[in-house]
Design a protein around this motif. Structure first.
Motif, PDB file in Angstrom:
ATOM      1  N   MET A   1       0.827  -1.207   0.000  1.00 10.97           N
ATOM      2  CA  MET A   1       0.000   0.000   0.000  1.00 10.97           C
ATOM      3  C   MET A   1       0.859   1.254   0.000  1.00 10.97           C
ATOM      4  O   MET A   1       0.511   2.259  -0.617  1.00 10.97           O
ATOM      5  N   ALA A   2       2.013   1.173   0.682  1.00 11.58           N
ATOM      6  CA  ALA A   2       2.920   2.324   0.692  1.00 11.58           C
ATOM      7  C   ALA A   2       3.448   2.584  -0.720  1.00 11.58           C
ATOM      8  O   ALA A   2       3.554   3.740  -1.160  1.00 11.58           O
ATOM      9  N   ARG A   3       3.780   1.526  -1.444  1.00 11.10           N
ATOM     10  CA  ARG A   3       4.274   1.700  -2.810  1.00 11.10           C
ATOM     11  C   ARG A   3       3.169   2.244  -3.726  1.00 11.10           C
ATOM     12  O   ARG A   3       3.446   3.066  -4.613  1.00 11.10           O
ATOM     13  N   VAL A   4       1.950   1.799  -3.526  1.00  7.40           N
ATOM     14  CA  VAL A   4       0.830   2.342  -4.294  1.00  7.40           C
ATOM     15  C   VAL A   4       0.745   3.849  -4.085  1.00  7.40           C
ATOM     16  O   VAL A   4       0.607   4.628  -5.032  1.00  7.40           O
ATOM     17  N   ALA A   5       0.822   4.275  -2.852  1.00  6.01           N
ATOM     18  CA  ALA A   5       0.747   5.706  -2.541  1.00  6.01           C
ATOM     19  C   ALA A   5       1.912   6.471  -3.140  1.00  6.01           C
ATOM     20  O   ALA A   5       1.750   7.591  -3.650  1.00  6.01           O
ATOM     21  N   LEU A   6       3.110   5.875  -3.126  1.00  4.31           N
ATOM     22  CA  LEU A   6       4.300   6.569  -3.615  1.00  4.31           C
ATOM     23  C   LEU A   6       4.285   6.747  -5.129  1.00  4.31           C
ATOM     24  O   LEU A   6       4.936   7.659  -5.653  1.00  4.31           O
ATOM     25  N   THR A   7       3.560   5.892  -5.874  1.00  3.03           N
ATOM     26  CA  THR A   7       3.505   6.085  -7.324  1.00  3.03           C
ATOM     27  C   THR A   7       2.825   7.400  -7.690  1.00  3.03           C
ATOM     28  O   THR A   7       3.024   7.920  -8.787  1.00  3.03           O
ATOM     29  N   ARG A   8       2.022   7.926  -6.779  1.00  2.00           N
ATOM     30  CA  ARG A   8       1.392   9.226  -7.023  1.00  2.00           C
ATOM     31  C   ARG A   8       2.244  10.384  -6.535  1.00  2.00           C
ATOM     32  O   ARG A   8       2.092  11.519  -7.010  1.00  2.00           O
ATOM     33  N   GLY A  96       6.694   0.519  -8.618  1.00  2.00           N
ATOM     34  CA  GLY A  96       5.768  -0.576  -8.899  1.00  2.00           C
ATOM     35  C   GLY A  96       5.185  -0.342 -10.276  1.00  2.00           C
ATOM     36  O   GLY A  96       5.458   0.686 -10.915  1.00  2.00           O
ATOM     37  N   LEU A  97       4.400  -1.280 -10.761  1.00  2.00           N
ATOM     38  CA  LEU A  97       3.790  -1.148 -12.076  1.00  2.00           C
ATOM     39  C   LEU A  97       2.296  -1.440 -11.985  1.00  2.00           C
ATOM     40  O   LEU A  97       1.881  -2.396 -11.315  1.00  2.00           O
ATOM     41  N   TRP A  98       1.526  -0.598 -12.664  1.00  2.00           N
ATOM     42  CA  TRP A  98       0.114  -0.850 -12.820  1.00  2.00           C
ATOM     43  C   TRP A  98      -0.054  -1.650 -14.105  1.00  2.00           C
ATOM     44  O   TRP A  98       0.394  -1.229 -15.170  1.00  2.00           O
ATOM     45  N   VAL A  99      -0.673  -2.809 -14.021  1.00  2.00           N
ATOM     46  CA  VAL A  99      -0.739  -3.742 -15.145  1.00  2.00           C
ATOM     47  C   VAL A  99      -2.195  -4.039 -15.477  1.00  2.00           C
ATOM     48  O   VAL A  99      -2.978  -4.431 -14.614  1.00  2.00           O
ATOM     49  N   GLY A 173      -1.357   7.297 -16.667  1.00  2.00           N
ATOM     50  CA  GLY A 173      -2.065   6.289 -15.897  1.00  2.00           C
ATOM     51  C   GLY A 173      -2.579   5.167 -16.781  1.00  2.00           C
ATOM     52  O   GLY A 173      -2.907   5.382 -17.960  1.00  2.00           O
ATOM     53  N   VAL A 174      -2.658   3.976 -16.220  1.00  2.00           N
ATOM     54  CA  VAL A 174      -3.050   2.811 -16.999  1.00  2.00           C
ATOM     55  C   VAL A 174      -4.508   2.884 -17.437  1.00  2.00           C
ATOM     56  O   VAL A 174      -4.937   2.164 -18.349  1.00  2.00           O
ATOM     57  N   ASP A 175      -5.279   3.772 -16.815  1.00  2.00           N
ATOM     58  CA  ASP A 175      -6.690   3.910 -17.160  1.00  2.00           C
ATOM     59  C   ASP A 175      -6.941   5.018 -18.179  1.00  2.00           C
ATOM     60  O   ASP A 175      -8.086   5.245 -18.576  1.00  2.00           O
ATOM     61  N   VAL A 196       0.954  -1.478 -19.444  1.00  2.00           N
ATOM     62  CA  VAL A 196       1.761  -1.281 -18.236  1.00  2.00           C
ATOM     63  C   VAL A 196       2.031   0.207 -18.053  1.00  2.00           C
ATOM     64  O   VAL A 196       2.270   0.929 -19.030  1.00  2.00           O
ATOM     65  N   ALA A 197       1.989   0.673 -16.811  1.00  2.00           N
ATOM     66  CA  ALA A 197       2.303   2.074 -16.507  1.00  2.00           C
ATOM     67  C   ALA A 197       2.892   2.171 -15.110  1.00  2.00           C
ATOM     68  O   ALA A 197       2.540   1.392 -14.217  1.00  2.00           O
ATOM     69  N   GLU A 198       3.796   3.135 -14.934  1.00  2.00           N
ATOM     70  CA  GLU A 198       4.355   3.410 -13.606  1.00  2.00           C
ATOM     71  C   GLU A 198       3.484   4.371 -12.820  1.00  2.00           C
ATOM     72  O   GLU A 198       3.426   4.313 -11.590  1.00  2.00           O
ATOM     73  N   LEU A 199       2.845   5.275 -13.537  1.00  2.00           N
ATOM     74  CA  LEU A 199       2.109   6.361 -12.896  1.00  2.00           C
ATOM     75  C   LEU A 199       0.756   5.886 -12.373  1.00  2.00           C
ATOM     76  O   LEU A 199       0.161   4.946 -12.896  1.00  2.00           O
ATOM     77  N   ALA A 200       0.277   6.557 -11.350  1.00  2.00           N
ATOM     78  CA  ALA A 200      -0.996   6.202 -10.729  1.00  2.00           C
ATOM     79  C   ALA A 200      -2.148   6.449 -11.692  1.00  2.00           C
ATOM     80  O   ALA A 200      -2.038   7.257 -12.628  1.00  2.00           O
TER      81      ALA A 200
END
Length: 371
Positions: A1-8, A96-99, A173-175, A196-200
């Motif tokens: 969850m910390a890594r999710v937050a840090l991508t933003r 992290g990566l959003w896939v 963002g991946v969306d 794939v994307a790095e950004l939130a």
């Protein structure tokens, strides 16, 4: 969850944040940013202040929900799906990566090639990129590109047309759909392959993010192929990252008068390898000694099959007119009887014809070195 937050909060490729992550972990870094823990040093305060400016946006839970709404997930170091070759980026490794997509990113990345190039490409470049992608897909390799106009789009479409694996690496963002004109293409990639994307989720692309995205493509794949690129091209950034990481770097040549190929030609003057077909790419990135490209040969003509001595006699027959056996023997550097025997062989094969006391080339011989 910390890594999710840090991508933003942290920009892609931030090596200072990357070193802190490797040394102290994501939870500690996030606590420094939120003020729940003192910074590691007074000098770190200015860097942490940059990250704090982005606080107040969507929470980690909201980002995960936004990703789930488009069928995406978050993958980070330590997960079974994490491609471990990304660790070669060291401090520049993604947080992290959003896939988005059903396939396993780690498994696809094990046998993948980055295929990149100019946005404003020529028909030649688009054709070459599509053909290479089709060949790689049929050989069982995943085609990775940046989903941009031009070469990237041709690479994705070539892999999709071959019902192969393809991965689009975004600088947003991946969306999000970027460029907007690729809504249908990105939908097909997400359905048949991976995005794939790095950004939130929801983050927008910028020039720097496009350039930083290229390091992910270089590290994710076994090698990088550049098809058409000017000297100041983002595609060359991908190639330089691949070289820095010790990955094979390849280029497809174009016309020497084309500015769109000048960057590729400069790359080829360095450490890059010249490739013209998928088999040559696979030879460089595949198994040593096992995935060799087939040897190329020109067409075989009947005279190529002649014994050396017979071919020498055929060469001695004049291109026009006739010659006596002794003249042919002298020209071929052999005895008269030897030359006469070879001439009869050549007559039976249709290469020469007898004309009175002399010999001439038969009409079927349309090529002669003396003509």
């Amino acid at each position: 969850m910390a890594r999710v937050a840090l991508t933003r909060l942290v920009e892609p490729g931030d090596e200072i944040a990357g070193r802190w992550l490797r040394t102290h972990g994501a939870v500690t870094l996030l606590r420094w940013v939120t003020g729940d823990a003192p910074p590691p040093s007074p000098e770190a305060e200015s860097r942490l202040a940059r990250y704090r400016r982005r606080l107040g946006g969507p929470t980690a839970g909201q980002d995960l929900a936004a990703a789930e709404a488009v069928g995406a997930r978050f993958v980070c170091p330590g997960d079974t799906e994490w491609p471990r070759q990304l660790d070669d980026l060291a401090a520049a490794r993604p947080i992290g990566l959003w896939v988005r997509g059903r396939a396993d990113l780690r498994l696809w990345a094990l046998k993948s090639v980055a295929l990149v190039g100019a946005r404003a490409c020529t028909e030649y470049g688009a054709h070459v990129a599509g053909t290479l992608a089709d060949g790689l897909a049929h050989a069982g390799w995943a085609v990775v590109s940046g989903a941009a106009y031009g070469i990237d789009a041709a690479a994705h479409r070539g892999a999709l047309a071959a019902t192969g694996a393809t991965v689009g690496v975004l600088a947003c963002g991946v969306d999000r759909v970027y460029p907007p004109g690729h809504a249908e293409l990105l939908g097909r990639v997400a359905e048949q392959g991976l995005i794939v994307a790095e950004l939130a989720p929801g983050d927008h692309p910028t020039r720097s993010r496009f350039l930083l995205r290229n390091r992910v493509m270089a590290a994710l794949t076994r090698g990088t192929v550049v098809v058409e690129a000017e000297r100041r091209s983002g595609s060359l950034v991908t190639a330089r990252w691949a070289q820095r990481l010790g990955r094979p770097t390849m280029g497809v040549p174009g016309p020497v008068t084309s500015g769109l190929s000048s960057g590729v030609h400069e790359l080829l003057r360095g450490e890059a390898e010249l490739v013209t077909e998928a088999a040559e790419v696979v030879e460089l990135v595949g198994r040593i000694g096992a995935d060799l490209a087939p040897a190329r040969r020109g067409p075989v003509v009947p005279r190529d099959l002649l014994p050396v001595a017979t071919a020498r006699v055929l060469e001695a027959v004049p291109g026009r007119g006739t010659a006596r056996p002794e003249q042919i023997a002298q020209e071929a550097g052999t005895e008269r009887d030897e030359a006469l025997g070879r001439l009869h062989e050549l007559q039976s094969l249709g290469f020469v014809a007898r004309d009175g006391t002399g010999w001439r080339l038969a009409r079927r011989s349309t090529e002669h070195p003396k003509r």
